[in-house]
Motif scaffolding. Structure first.
Motif, short mmCIF file in Angstrom:
data_model
loop_
_atom_site.label_atom_id
_atom_site.label_comp_id
_atom_site.label_asym_id
_atom_site.label_seq_id
_atom_site.Cartn_x
_atom_site.Cartn_y
_atom_site.Cartn_z
N SER A 18 1.19 -2.30 -4.25
CA SER A 18 1.59 -3.47 -3.46
C SER A 18 2.11 -4.55 -4.41
O SER A 18 1.48 -4.84 -5.42
N GLU A 56 0.81 -1.22 0.00
CA GLU A 56 0.00 0.00 0.00
C GLU A 56 0.85 1.27 0.00
O GLU A 56 0.61 2.22 0.76
N LYS A 106 2.21 4.82 -1.03
CA LYS A 106 1.62 6.03 -1.61
C LYS A 106 2.63 7.18 -1.57
O LYS A 106 3.39 7.32 -0.62
N GLY A 136 2.16 3.51 3.67
CA GLY A 136 2.55 2.19 3.21
C GLY A 136 3.79 1.68 3.92
O GLY A 136 4.35 2.35 4.80
N ARG A 166 -0.82 3.01 -9.75
CA ARG A 166 -1.36 1.80 -9.13
C ARG A 166 -0.83 0.54 -9.80
O ARG A 166 -0.48 0.56 -10.98
N GLY A 208 -1.13 3.50 -3.58
CA GLY A 208 -1.47 2.22 -2.98
C GLY A 208 -0.85 1.02 -3.65
O GLY A 208 -1.47 -0.04 -3.74
#
Length: 242
Positions: free
Chosen positions: A21, A6, A8, A56, A209, A19
């Protein structure tokens, strides 16, 4: 092994990473793939500790990168730009300089210099000043500086950008060598053939993302496309599969 959760980062009104991952395993090459502005370079800089994320977490071989960025950097070799060389220094002097920054002994630096000279085929440029080096020669020096402390984890931001065919093959061979030696390698690239040939796992980023992860075959299956270039465009939301 590198674990990202996560992550950012925002620059003013621009949400560069939103976000993200993913996980990169030891003994594998993990590719970061995405259009310009997707957040790849910002993500790599956060992994290395050059930029602090807004939110994050990042774990590297069990270490919390955000809590101890300097400690984590001992286990990372990063290639972000091959242009940042000192023109009055030789290749050997560059390697020694970076080795001393890593608090290595002169004996250890000398041993690694010999190993890297052979690995990167730098014998002809070892004692030349870097002023006037070709892009491929500069890339070799930058890679040697990133590898001098024998890090287990490598972060390579478009390492073949601007290289000729022979230099590109040499860099690809190095990446394969590092993978076979059990290193964790993350690299970004715009070249589909390169990603397809080198990567065990691919992380597709778009607009900050992570929109897809998997092997090349898994991404083809998910996108219902028959080649990686079309699959990337579909997964990144750029177009529908023809």
């Amino acid at each position: 092994m590198i674990e990202v959760l996560e992550l950012k980062k925002k620059f003013g009104a621009v949400q560069a990473v939103d976000g993200a991952s993913f996980q990169a395993e030891d003994g594998q090459v993990t590719g970061l793939l995405g259009p310009n502005g997707a957040g790849k370079t910002t993500t790599l800089r956060m992994l290395y500790g050059l930029i602090h994320p807004d939110a994050g977490s990042i774990r590297l071989d069990g270490l919390d990168v955000l809590a101890d960025p300097l400690g984590a950097q001992k286990h990372i070799g990063a290639l972000t730009d091959a242009r940042g060389l000192y023109v009055r220094l030789t290749t050997r002097e560059h390697i020694r300089y970076y080795g001393e920054l890593r608090q290595m002994t002169l004996k250890a630096i000398s041993k690694e210099t010999d190993r890297l000279t052979e690995l990167l085929d730098m014998g002809a440029i070892l004692d030349r000043r870097t002023q006037g080096f070709s892009q491929g020669e500069r890339m070799k020096v930058a890679l040697a500086c990133a590898l001098v402390h024998s890090p287990r984890n490598l972060l390579l931001d478009e390492p073949t950008n601007g290289l000729d065919v022979m230099s590109t093959r040499a860099v690809r061979g190095l990446i394969t060598h590092l993978k076979d030696a059990g290193h964790c390698v993350i690299f970004s690239s715009h070249i589909m053939q390169e990603v397809s040939a080198l990567c065990d796992r691919i992380v597709v980023m778009a607009k900050g993302r992570v929109v897809a992860t998997g092997s090349g075959e898994e991404l083809l299956e998910r996108s219902h496309c028959d080649n990686l270039e079309d699959a990337f465009l579909v997964l990144a939301g750029e177009e529908e599969c023809p």
